[in-house]
Enzyme design. Structure first.
Site, PDB file in Angstrom:
ATOM      1  N   ASN A  94      -5.283 -39.767  11.337  1.00 30.28           N
ATOM      2  CA  ASN A  94      -4.970 -40.948  12.151  1.00 30.28           C
ATOM      3  C   ASN A  94      -5.889 -42.136  11.871  1.00 30.28           C
ATOM      4  O   ASN A  94      -5.437 -43.277  11.936  1.00 30.28           O
ATOM      5  CB  ASN A  94      -5.068 -40.562  13.640  1.00 30.28           C
ATOM      6  CG  ASN A  94      -5.100 -41.788  14.534  1.00 30.28           C
ATOM      7  OD1 ASN A  94      -4.088 -42.456  14.721  1.00 30.28           O
ATOM      8  ND2 ASN A  94      -6.279 -42.126  15.061  1.00 30.28           N
ATOM      9  N   SER A 146       2.720 -46.838   9.049  1.00 28.22           N
ATOM     10  CA  SER A 146       2.955 -48.004   9.912  1.00 28.22           C
ATOM     11  C   SER A 146       4.293 -48.609   9.549  1.00 28.22           C
ATOM     12  O   SER A 146       4.740 -48.493   8.400  1.00 28.22           O
ATOM     13  CB  SER A 146       1.861 -49.054   9.692  1.00 28.22           C
ATOM     14  OG  SER A 146       2.254 -50.287  10.263  1.00 28.22           O
ATOM     15  N   TYR A 159      -3.191 -53.951   3.694  1.00 31.58           N
ATOM     16  CA  TYR A 159      -2.919 -52.927   4.724  1.00 31.58           C
ATOM     17  C   TYR A 159      -1.550 -52.287   4.520  1.00 31.58           C
ATOM     18  O   TYR A 159      -1.407 -51.064   4.556  1.00 31.58           O
ATOM     19  CB  TYR A 159      -3.019 -53.577   6.112  1.00 31.58           C
ATOM     20  CG  TYR A 159      -2.732 -52.651   7.267  1.00 31.58           C
ATOM     21  CD1 TYR A 159      -3.636 -51.656   7.627  1.00 31.58           C
ATOM     22  CD2 TYR A 159      -1.550 -52.777   8.005  1.00 31.58           C
ATOM     23  CE1 TYR A 159      -3.369 -50.802   8.701  1.00 31.58           C
ATOM     24  CE2 TYR A 159      -1.285 -51.932   9.075  1.00 31.58           C
ATOM     25  CZ  TYR A 159      -2.196 -50.948   9.419  1.00 31.58           C
ATOM     26  OH  TYR A 159      -1.929 -50.109  10.475  1.00 31.58           O
TER      27      TYR A 159
HETATM   28  N1  LIG Z   1      -1.895 -49.809  16.976  1.00 28.13           N
HETATM   29  C1  LIG Z   1      -0.800 -50.006  16.281  1.00 28.13           C
HETATM   30  O1  LIG Z   1       0.086 -50.757  16.703  1.00 28.13           O
HETATM   31  C2  LIG Z   1      -0.584 -49.319  14.969  1.00 28.13           C
HETATM   32  C3  LIG Z   1       0.609 -49.598  14.303  1.00 28.13           C
HETATM   33  C4  LIG Z   1       0.859 -48.948  13.105  1.00 28.13           C
HETATM   34  C5  LIG Z   1      -0.055 -48.057  12.589  1.00 28.13           C
HETATM   35  N2  LIG Z   1      -1.229 -47.832  13.250  1.00 28.13           N
HETATM   36  C6  LIG Z   1      -2.154 -46.879  12.644  1.00 28.13           C
HETATM   37  O2  LIG Z   1      -2.523 -45.907  13.604  1.00 28.13           O
HETATM   38  C7  LIG Z   1      -3.870 -45.468  13.390  1.00 28.13           C
HETATM   39  C8  LIG Z   1      -4.701 -45.676  14.651  1.00 28.13           C
HETATM   40  O3  LIG Z   1      -4.634 -47.048  14.998  1.00 28.13           O
HETATM   41  P1  LIG Z   1      -5.286 -47.623  16.348  1.00 28.13           P
HETATM   42  O4  LIG Z   1      -4.475 -48.788  16.734  1.00 28.13           O
HETATM   43  O5  LIG Z   1      -5.535 -46.538  17.302  1.00 28.13           O
HETATM   44  O6  LIG Z   1      -6.667 -48.156  15.759  1.00 28.13           O
HETATM   45  P2  LIG Z   1      -8.080 -48.422  16.516  1.00 28.13           P
HETATM   46  O7  LIG Z   1      -8.780 -49.428  15.678  1.00 28.13           O
HETATM   47  O8  LIG Z   1      -7.845 -48.712  17.942  1.00 28.13           O
HETATM   48  O9  LIG Z   1      -8.803 -47.009  16.375  1.00 28.13           O
HETATM   49  C9  LIG Z   1      -9.142 -46.497  15.121  1.00 28.13           C
HETATM   50  C10 LIG Z   1     -10.138 -45.371  15.284  1.00 28.13           C
HETATM   51  O10 LIG Z   1     -10.501 -44.899  13.973  1.00 28.13           O
HETATM   52  C11 LIG Z   1     -11.930 -44.835  13.879  1.00 28.13           C
HETATM   53  N3  LIG Z   1     -12.315 -45.013  12.476  1.00 28.13           N
HETATM   54  C12 LIG Z   1     -12.205 -46.134  11.726  1.00 28.13           C
HETATM   55  N4  LIG Z   1     -12.708 -45.921  10.495  1.00 28.13           N
HETATM   56  C13 LIG Z   1     -13.125 -44.631  10.456  1.00 28.13           C
HETATM   57  C14 LIG Z   1     -13.726 -43.835   9.464  1.00 28.13           C
HETATM   58  N5  LIG Z   1     -14.021 -44.326   8.252  1.00 28.13           N
HETATM   59  N6  LIG Z   1     -14.025 -42.545   9.755  1.00 28.13           N
HETATM   60  C15 LIG Z   1     -13.748 -42.032  10.984  1.00 28.13           C
HETATM   61  N7  LIG Z   1     -13.185 -42.762  11.973  1.00 28.13           N
HETATM   62  C16 LIG Z   1     -12.875 -44.052  11.719  1.00 28.13           C
HETATM   63  C17 LIG Z   1     -12.416 -45.945  14.797  1.00 28.13           C
HETATM   64  O11 LIG Z   1     -13.766 -45.762  15.188  1.00 28.13           O
HETATM   65  C18 LIG Z   1     -11.424 -45.822  15.956  1.00 28.13           C
HETATM   66  O12 LIG Z   1     -11.835 -44.831  16.877  1.00 28.13           O
HETATM   67  C19 LIG Z   1      -4.360 -46.267  12.174  1.00 28.13           C
HETATM   68  O13 LIG Z   1      -4.169 -45.513  10.996  1.00 28.13           O
HETATM   69  C20 LIG Z   1      -3.458 -47.486  12.170  1.00 28.13           C
HETATM   70  O14 LIG Z   1      -3.363 -48.055  10.898  1.00 28.13           O
HETATM   71  C21 LIG Z   1      -1.512 -48.445  14.423  1.00 28.13           C
END
Ligand SMILES: NC(=O)c1ccc[n+]([C@@H]2O[C@H](COP(=O)([O-])OP(=O)(O)OC[C@H]3O[C@@H](n4cnc5c(N)ncnc54)[C@H](O)[C@@H]3O)[C@@H](O)[C@H]2O)c1
Length: 251
Positions: A94, A146, A159
């Site tokens: 994730n 995504s 991205y």
């Molecule tokens: N929020 C959205 O609308 C959305 C949409 C499409 C895809 N995504 C994908 O879902 C996933 C989670 O997104 P989110 O919105 O919860 O992001 P967020 O930024 O709120 O949380 C990301 C988490 O990953 C951790 N993290 C970042 N780099 C890291 C690393 N190198 N090692 C370990 N942990 C690490 C951060 O500390 C954080 O806890 C991501 O892959 C993102 O690309 C999110």
């Protein structure tokens, strides 16, 4: 939503869990009875939450802090799971990073870091996780893509390329690992209400919401529910699938 202890006895590993989608996934899995290894880069960030969930759901949520781009740390984490549980049933890749940059302003460090976290670390953990799953008659791997990996989005060349890569690697890994009874799927979230999404700013957010059929952002729990389905035996005949969870984006 209460669907009982459908992950009872399962050992799960989830990356990027201190907030956003990862945090919700950990809660959904713990509530469903799983033992959950919860990774994050920020040391101490999930200690309190992990303890709370372990008590509330009478299970074990175990924080494992490391940067998933560090190969050795990934190896050590999977070895730890093997030592403590003897198996791994579910891996959720994730953790991800997103930084917008228009073409002409994209620099190499941005490309390197985004691919490192979003793609290369996913490949590494997928391999390590699959090896352990093979020793125990299979498992389920869920990669976080995504919607922009499918549709593209201005300002997100880097991205979106990483999320497109997740789609193709998921499809290939599903074919390769099917004979080992390991299912590999991806979720393609749309706009979900997390810090990452809020970072694009209110103006852009309003514009994007008008383009969603359900006319709202998704909730992290709605992605966690999709993960629960793909992690559990309810999806035993689903592999190589990219599950869009996006409220039906119009264009
Ligand atoms: N929020 C959205 O609308 C959305 C949409 C499409 C895809 N995504 C994908 O879902 C996933 C989670 O997104 P989110 O919105 O919860 O992001 P967020 O930024 O709120 O949380 C990301 C988490 O990953 C951790 N993290 C970042 N780099 C890291 C690393 N190198 N090692 C370990 N942990 C690490 C951060 O500390 C954080 O806890 C991501 O892959 C993102 O690309 C999110």
């Amino acid at each position: 939503m209460n669907i009982g202890k459908i992950l009872k006895g399962k050992v799960c590993f989830v990356t990027g869990t201190s907030k956003g989608l990862g945090k919700s996934i950990v809660e959904a899995f713990a509530k469903a009875g799983a033992i959950v290894y919860a990774n994050d880069i920020e040391i101490g960030s999930i200690d309190h939450f992990a303890k709370k969930l372990s008590e509330k759901y009478d299970t074990s949520v175990i924080p494992v802090y490391f940067d998933i781009t560090e190969s050795q740390k990934c190896k050590e984490a999977i070895i730890l799971v093997k030592k403590q549980q003897g198996k791994l049933d579910v891996l959720v890749n994730n953790a991800g990073v997103m930084k917008d940059a228009l073409i002409g302003t994209i620099n190499r460090p941005l490309i390197d870091r985004t691919f490192d976290v979003n793609v290369f670390a996913t490949m590494e953990l997928l391999q390590l996780g699959a090896k352990l799953m093979m020793q125990n008659n299979g498992g389920s791997i869920i990669n976080m893509s995504s919607i922009v990996g499918i549709t593209g989005n201005p300002g997100q060349t880097v991205y979106s390329a990483t999320k497109g890569a997740i789609i193709s690697l998921t499809k290939t890994a599903a074919k390769e690992l099917a004979p080992k009874n390991i299912r590999v799927n991806a979720i393609a979230p749309g706009m979900i209400d997390t810090d990452m999404m809020r970072s694009i700013g209110e103006k852009h957010l309003a514009l994007h919401i008008s383009n969603i059929s359900l006319k709202r952002l998704g909730k992290p729990e709605e992605i966690a529910n999709a993960c629960l389905f793909l992690a559990s035996d309810m999806s035993s005949y689903v592999t190589g699938h990219i599950l869009s969870v996006d409220g039906c984006v119009l264009v």
